[in-house]
Design a protein around this motif. Structure first.
Motif, mmCIF file in Angstrom:
data_model
loop_
_atom_site.group_PDB
_atom_site.id
_atom_site.type_symbol
_atom_site.label_atom_id
_atom_site.label_comp_id
_atom_site.label_asym_id
_atom_site.label_seq_id
_atom_site.Cartn_x
_atom_site.Cartn_y
_atom_site.Cartn_z
ATOM 1 N N GLN A 260 -11.630 -19.482 19.272
ATOM 2 C CA GLN A 260 -12.832 -19.949 19.958
ATOM 3 C C GLN A 260 -12.970 -19.288 21.326
ATOM 4 O OE1 GLN A 260 -13.565 -24.179 19.945
ATOM 5 N NE2 GLN A 260 -14.569 -24.109 21.946
ATOM 6 N N GLU A 264 -16.255 -17.076 22.462
ATOM 7 C CA GLU A 264 -17.026 -17.344 23.670
ATOM 8 C C GLU A 264 -17.054 -16.140 24.606
ATOM 9 O OE1 GLU A 264 -15.240 -20.820 25.279
ATOM 10 O OE2 GLU A 264 -16.131 -22.183 23.804
ATOM 11 N N GLU A 274 -27.875 -15.379 27.284
ATOM 12 C CA GLU A 274 -28.529 -16.366 28.141
ATOM 13 C C GLU A 274 -29.713 -17.014 27.429
ATOM 14 O OE1 GLU A 274 -30.240 -16.736 32.737
ATOM 15 O OE2 GLU A 274 -29.834 -14.760 31.851
ATOM 16 N N TYR A 276 -30.034 -17.432 24.131
ATOM 17 C CA TYR A 276 -29.487 -18.350 23.129
ATOM 18 C C TYR A 276 -28.973 -19.626 23.770
ATOM 19 C CZ TYR A 276 -29.772 -15.123 19.171
ATOM 20 O OH TYR A 276 -30.243 -14.312 18.158
ATOM 21 N N LEU A 277 -28.274 -19.499 24.897
ATOM 22 C CA LEU A 277 -27.710 -20.669 25.550
ATOM 23 C C LEU A 277 -28.784 -21.572 26.149
ATOM 24 C CD1 LEU A 277 -24.605 -19.076 27.324
ATOM 25 C CD2 LEU A 277 -24.625 -20.560 25.307
ATOM 26 N N SER A 278 -29.976 -21.026 26.388
ATOM 27 C CA SER A 278 -31.061 -21.849 26.928
ATOM 28 C C SER A 278 -31.700 -22.733 25.855
ATOM 29 C CB SER A 278 -32.136 -20.948 27.557
ATOM 30 O OG SER A 278 -32.870 -20.240 26.553
ATOM 31 N N LEU A 282 -27.687 -25.522 21.493
ATOM 32 C CA LEU A 282 -26.826 -24.358 21.314
ATOM 33 C C LEU A 282 -25.882 -24.199 22.493
ATOM 34 C CD1 LEU A 282 -29.030 -21.460 19.824
ATOM 35 C CD2 LEU A 282 -27.463 -23.006 18.652
ATOM 36 N N GLY A 283 -24.586 -24.163 22.191
ATOM 37 C CA GLY A 283 -23.585 -23.819 23.183
ATOM 38 C C GLY A 283 -23.022 -22.448 22.866
ATOM 39 N N HIS A 284 -21.869 -22.141 23.416
ATOM 40 C CA HIS A 284 -21.298 -20.808 23.210
ATOM 41 C C HIS A 284 -20.914 -20.563 21.755
ATOM 42 C CE1 HIS A 284 -21.002 -20.880 27.616
ATOM 43 N NE2 HIS A 284 -20.898 -19.563 27.548
ATOM 44 N N GLY A 287 -24.192 -20.863 19.494
ATOM 45 C CA GLY A 287 -25.029 -19.727 19.873
ATOM 46 C C GLY A 287 -24.493 -18.427 19.302
ATOM 47 N N GLN A 343 -27.283 -27.439 15.353
ATOM 48 C CA GLN A 343 -28.145 -27.276 16.518
ATOM 49 C C GLN A 343 -29.247 -28.326 16.529
ATOM 50 O OE1 GLN A 343 -30.766 -23.926 16.575
ATOM 51 N NE2 GLN A 343 -31.513 -24.362 18.635
ATOM 52 N N SER A 346 -27.933 -31.756 17.451
ATOM 53 C CA SER A 346 -27.615 -31.840 18.881
ATOM 54 C C SER A 346 -28.878 -31.848 19.732
ATOM 55 C CB SER A 346 -26.720 -30.663 19.288
ATOM 56 O OG SER A 346 -25.511 -30.668 18.575
#
Length: 411
Positions: A260, A264, A274, A276-278, A282-284, A287, A343, A346
């Motif tokens: 993991q 990341e 950036e 995708y993370l927005s 979605l996190g690391h 994403g 996703q 969440s």
């Protein structure tokens, strides 16, 4: 132009080369590796006109990854990844006997590209960093699935001879508390001998810092509770199996955590990270999975609808006569579908627009899964717009059209 069908196996490739008129020019079985790919280039050189270009060579093969496919792309050939189900249906167009051979399959793949290339998507070139993210993200996800399979086996074992352990830990048998205690007490006899102080020590070493006394008492109470016992020999066998499974799951946990970190780190180097993370939900890790499965070639998806269809979140319609049914897409990229479901789930807690969209679908009679697929489908379209415009996610921009339509309908 030349059309090549490549029926691949682990150690060889059956090749069929035809021209634009469908005439068979060559058939060969080539070994996997450098020697085989060099022989294929030689066959192409023998049959391609002197003024021909590598882009005039079209290849159909039932995979989109691997060194062989990368070598075909590096040579400049246009490569099409054909779904095996599509190849099987095409084969039935030309014969109903059910006969099948590797040579015949290679010819079928070549014919598909010659006659129906417009209905298939050529493999496009993702960036090197996207390919790295894909390898890491898929491996990480596969390890998680492997861990779940082992947890299911462990749960089944405990149910047969050690139900008290299930009472103590429930279904979360990959948790650090469960693994620490089960490693020390993999059977009912050892579990009954555990003391509260010993359990506290095990939990502390596993990383628990809060509610040690309370949690230890809960575990002791559950493990010492009355339960049906298996015969002595059977219980000993199950105890040994449980000990082995606990060790396997613990090692999988360690490797998942290590991988993991690499996922990341690699994902963070991608220029679209950036964006995708927005996105809500979605996190690391998620994403990275979504980026890996969609790829980053800007020309791969003609529009948002094409991306939605590829994601498997958009529904399909079956209409015949007076009957019309809307169904979920079950033939899809499992890695991508799993990530998009997570996703969407969440996003319900962090995006008011996604929550309102979900609630509206539920109010119209959709099940939880149907409403969640609808949210995921909408989020894929939003992601497509953000990537196309190189813009970060904005809650108002993403949902204002839908909200306006809802208000108009209510009025």
């Amino acid at each position: 132009m030349l059309f090549i069908g490549d029926d691949w196996a682990e150690d060889h490739h059956d090749i069929a080369i035809i021209d634009e008129a469908g005439r068979l020019l060559a058939r060969r079985r080539l070994d996997e590796g450098v020697v085989g790919i060099e022989k294929l280039h030689g066959l192409v050189a023998d049959h391609l006109p002197e003024d021909g270009e590598p882009a005039d060579v079209r290849v159909g093969i039932e995979t989109d990854r691997g060194p062989w496919v990368q070598a075909l792309l590096a040579a400049g050939y246009v490569v099409y990844a054909i779904n095996p189900m599509q190849a099987a249906r095409y084969r039935e167009r030309h014969g109903t006997s059910g006969a099948k051979s590797d040579k015949g399959d290679a010819l079928v793949l070549a014919e598909i590209i010659r006659t129906d290339a417009a209905h298939h998507r050529p493999i496009t070139g993702d960036s090197e960093i996207a390919e790295q993210v894909k390898v890491l993200a898929r491996s990480h996800q596969s390890l998680i699935w492997a861990r779940q399979r082992q947890v299911n086996v462990l749960r089944s074992n405990l149910r047969e001879f050690y139900p008290a352990a299930l009472g103590a830990f429930g279904t979360d048998l990959a948790d650090r508390d469960a693994l620490a205690v089960l490693a020390a007490a993999p059977g009912p006899d050892a579990g009954a001998r555990l003391t509260a102080a010993r359990v506290q020590t095990l939990l502390r070493k596993a990383g628990r810092k809060r509610y040690l006394t309370k949690r230890a008492e809960e575990i002791i109470t559950a493990l010492r509770g009355e339960q049906l016992r298996a015969r002595a020999g059977i219980e000993a066998a199950y105890t040994a199996t449980t000990k082995a499974l606990v060790a396997v799951i613990a090692e999988l946990n360690a490797q998942i955590d290590a991988l993991q970190g690499q996922v990341e780190a690699c994902f963070g180097q991608h220029p679209d990270a950036e964006i995708y993370l927005s996105q809500p939900g979605l996190g690391h890790v998620l994403g990275a999975r979504v980026l890996a499965e969609f790829g980053d070639d800007p020309d791969r998806y003609a529009d948002a609808r094409a991306r939605k269809n590829y994601s498997g979140m958009s529904p399909i319609t079956r209409a015949s006569g007076k009957k019309k049914v809307v169904l979920a897409r079950f033939a899809r990229n499992r890695h991508l579908g799993d990530a998009l479901y997570l996703q969407a789930f969440s996003a319900l807690s962090v995006s008011p627009g996604a929550r309102a969209y979900y609630d509206e679908r539920k109010a119209r009679g959709a099940t939880h899964n149907q409403a969640l697929r609808a949210v995921a489908n909408r989020l894929v379209g939003i992601l497509h717009g953000c990537l196309r415009n190189h813009a970060l996610y904005d809650e108002h921009t993403a949902w204002h059209t839908h909200n306006a339509n809802v208000e108009l309908h209510a009025a």
